[in-house]
Design a protein around this motif. Sequence first.
Motif, mmCIF file in Angstrom:
data_model
loop_
_atom_site.group_PDB
_atom_site.id
_atom_site.type_symbol
_atom_site.label_atom_id
_atom_site.label_comp_id
_atom_site.label_asym_id
_atom_site.label_seq_id
_atom_site.Cartn_x
_atom_site.Cartn_y
_atom_site.Cartn_z
ATOM 1 N N UNK A 1 5.243 -1.579 0.932
ATOM 2 C CA UNK A 1 4.482 -0.466 1.481
ATOM 3 C C UNK A 1 3.064 -0.930 1.771
ATOM 4 N N UNK A 2 2.553 -0.531 2.916
ATOM 5 C CA UNK A 2 1.170 -0.862 3.243
ATOM 6 C C UNK A 2 0.247 0.222 2.686
ATOM 7 N N UNK A 3 -1.026 -0.091 2.650
ATOM 8 C CA UNK A 3 -2.019 0.874 2.186
ATOM 9 C C UNK A 3 -1.992 2.119 3.065
ATOM 10 N N UNK A 4 -1.965 1.921 4.377
ATOM 11 C CA UNK A 4 -1.970 3.072 5.295
ATOM 12 C C UNK A 4 -0.728 3.930 5.110
ATOM 13 N N UNK A 5 0.417 3.302 4.908
ATOM 14 C CA UNK A 5 1.647 4.065 4.662
ATOM 15 C C UNK A 5 1.537 4.866 3.369
ATOM 16 N N UNK B 1 0.857 9.326 -1.207
ATOM 17 C CA UNK B 1 0.952 8.702 -2.531
ATOM 18 C C UNK B 1 -0.412 8.290 -3.078
ATOM 19 N N UNK B 2 -1.308 7.862 -2.200
ATOM 20 C CA UNK B 2 -2.618 7.377 -2.624
ATOM 21 C C UNK B 2 -3.721 8.157 -1.936
ATOM 22 N N UNK C 1 -5.261 -3.347 -4.277
ATOM 23 C CA UNK C 1 -6.460 -2.993 -3.519
ATOM 24 C C UNK C 1 -7.635 -2.749 -4.463
ATOM 25 N N UNK C 2 -7.401 -2.041 -5.561
ATOM 26 C CA UNK C 2 -8.490 -1.763 -6.498
ATOM 27 C C UNK C 2 -9.046 -3.034 -7.129
ATOM 28 N N UNK C 3 -8.190 -3.992 -7.414
ATOM 29 C CA UNK C 3 -8.668 -5.274 -7.951
ATOM 30 C C UNK C 3 -9.548 -5.998 -6.936
#
Length: 111
Positions: free
Chosen positions: A26-30, A36-37, A61-63
């Motif tokens: 899953x991508x960030x945009x998805x 979900x996010x 991403x957060x890391x």
Amino acid sequence: MKSIQLKTKLLLLLTLSFLSLSAFAMSLQEAKSQGYLGEQANGYLGLVKANPEAKAVMDDVNNKRRAHYETIAKKNNISAADVAKLAGEKAIAATDKGNYVQDAKGKWIKK
């Protein structure tokens, strides 16, 4: 002849295995567009709805964001928390309509 058939089958299996793994990535945009996010005021992504793939994206991403905030903070002699807070404000402002952001009370709302 059997060797060629075996190699062809093996190649096909490997290709299908790779495709099935990448289909689940899953991508960030998805993750954001599927709800979900969402963006938080603290500069980090938060989990709106439980989903293991989205959580993995969030953690990654957060890391990366944390490391980036620390680099910026060092260069500017300020705290990483201050950098993160400013980044959070910008991320919330830039969030696409229909995606989630967290309000001041910690509640997830659609933008």
